[in-house]
Scaffold this motif. Structure first.
Motif, PDB file in Angstrom:
ATOM      1  N   ARG A  33       8.371  38.741 -27.929  1.00 15.00           N
ATOM      2  CA  ARG A  33       7.759  38.354 -26.663  1.00 15.00           C
ATOM      3  C   ARG A  33       6.645  37.356 -26.881  1.00 15.00           C
ATOM      4  NH1 ARG A  33       6.631  43.495 -22.844  1.00 15.00           N
ATOM      5  NH2 ARG A  33       5.342  44.022 -24.623  1.00 15.00           N
ATOM      6  N   ASP A  38       1.718  40.011 -24.716  1.00 11.86           N
ATOM      7  CA  ASP A  38       1.305  41.213 -25.438  1.00 11.86           C
ATOM      8  C   ASP A  38      -0.211  41.263 -25.641  1.00 11.86           C
ATOM      9  OD1 ASP A  38       3.806  42.266 -25.614  1.00 11.86           O
ATOM     10  OD2 ASP A  38       4.207  41.585 -27.656  1.00 11.86           O
ATOM     11  N   VAL A  80       4.448  46.799 -27.333  1.00 15.21           N
ATOM     12  CA  VAL A  80       3.956  45.521 -27.853  1.00 15.21           C
ATOM     13  C   VAL A  80       4.635  45.204 -29.184  1.00 15.21           C
ATOM     14  CG1 VAL A  80       1.926  44.423 -28.891  1.00 15.21           C
ATOM     15  CG2 VAL A  80       1.741  45.549 -26.676  1.00 15.21           C
ATOM     16  N   SER A  81       4.996  43.957 -29.368  1.00 10.74           N
ATOM     17  CA  SER A  81       5.641  43.525 -30.603  1.00 10.74           C
ATOM     18  C   SER A  81       4.692  43.695 -31.793  1.00 10.74           C
ATOM     19  CB  SER A  81       6.056  42.055 -30.486  1.00 10.74           C
ATOM     20  OG  SER A  81       6.247  41.478 -31.754  1.00 10.74           O
ATOM     21  N   ASN A  84       3.008  40.418 -32.695  1.00 14.43           N
ATOM     22  CA  ASN A  84       1.896  40.033 -31.821  1.00 14.43           C
ATOM     23  C   ASN A  84       0.700  40.959 -32.000  1.00 14.43           C
ATOM     24  OD1 ASN A  84       3.369  37.909 -30.756  1.00 14.43           O
ATOM     25  ND2 ASN A  84       4.172  39.103 -29.048  1.00 14.43           N
ATOM     26  N   ARG A  85       0.963  42.221 -32.254  1.00 16.15           N
ATOM     27  CA  ARG A  85      -0.138  43.164 -32.487  1.00 16.15           C
ATOM     28  C   ARG A  85      -0.948  42.751 -33.724  1.00 16.15           C
ATOM     29  NH1 ARG A  85      -0.833  48.733 -31.411  1.00 16.15           N
ATOM     30  NH2 ARG A  85       1.275  48.807 -30.552  1.00 16.15           N
TER      31      ARG A  85
END
Length: 240
Positions: A33, A38, A80-81, A84-85
């Protein structure tokens, strides 16, 4: 018979192998995403750890009233990916490293932490004459005596006549997820005499009002600013 059996088995094997290769299904990697999507979810869970003076993510934080029943916000957080986290955590750690450094230096008069829902003012470690207090509401007072716009490109210091009690209005506008600004208050001989840090995560809470108590008394002051993290601006107005 034996002579015919081996070629036949070999041909059947090739046909089976060919069919197996054609029928093999390879899993496509799931698309990641957009980071902004995110990051906005993660930013809602950022809080200030008063013990360490750093930003942390609290997964148990209730974002809205319905979360006390269903907690859909936590479900969003869990979706959340990981890519991305990790990026979000790296950006947060950059700010936390600066917060640790300024805390260890003992130079800051105050640190203004801004999260998704609130502002927190923590006294710094210096023993100077400047103190900062959070006002319960954004000040509607007019009559600015000084205005400073801090940008990544830099800014010019501003001189003004300061009093023992002043109101500082802040307006934040950032395209990046985290920001870290250093505001300096001093005089001609020591322009960085008192340092106030403004650090936070990008959120709808962009305005804030604070009372500055200057125990050094009235006199000419110099206000300056620096952007250490972030891609945006910090607008500072001093009202007497």
């Amino acid at each position: 018979m034996n002579r015919l059996l081996f070629p036949l088995v070999f041909i059947v094997g090739l046909l089976f192998s060919g069919c197996s290769d054609n029928d093999t299904v390879f899993d496509e990697p799931l698309p990641v995403r957009a980071y902004e999507t995110d990051a906005q979810i993660l930013s809602r869970f950022v809080e200030v750890d008063r013990t360490t003076g750093k930003f942390v993510i609290n997964p148990d934080r209730r974002i809205s009233v319905p979360d006390y029943i269903m907690n859909h916000s936590r479900e969003e957080l869990m979706a959340v990916s990981p890519v991305n986290r990790n990026k979000f955590l790296r950006e947060m750690e950059e700010v936390n490293s600066l917060l640790h450094s300024i805390s260890q230096s003992g130079l800051s008069a105050a640190i203004i932490y801004s999260t998704y829902a609130s502002d927190v003012v923590v006294d710094g470690n210096n023993t100077g004459s400047l103190r900062v207090e959070k006002l319960p509401a954004v000040s509607a007072e007019r009559g600015d005596v000084a205005h400073l716009l801090v940008t990544p490109e830099g800014n010019e210091p501003v001189k003004f006549y300061g009093g023992q009690s002043m109101i500082m209005n802040l307006s934040r506008s950032n395209r990046s997820m985290f920001y870290f600004y250093q505001l300096s208050f001093g005089d001609g001989s020591n322009p960085d005499g008192e340092i106030v840090i403004v650090a936070g995560v990008n959120s709808p809470l962009i305005y804030g009002s604070y009372r500055i108590l200057n125990q050094g008394g009235d006199g000419t002051m110099v206000m300056n600013g620096r952007t250490l993290v972030g891609d945006g601006t910090l607008s500072v107005s001093i009202v007497r």
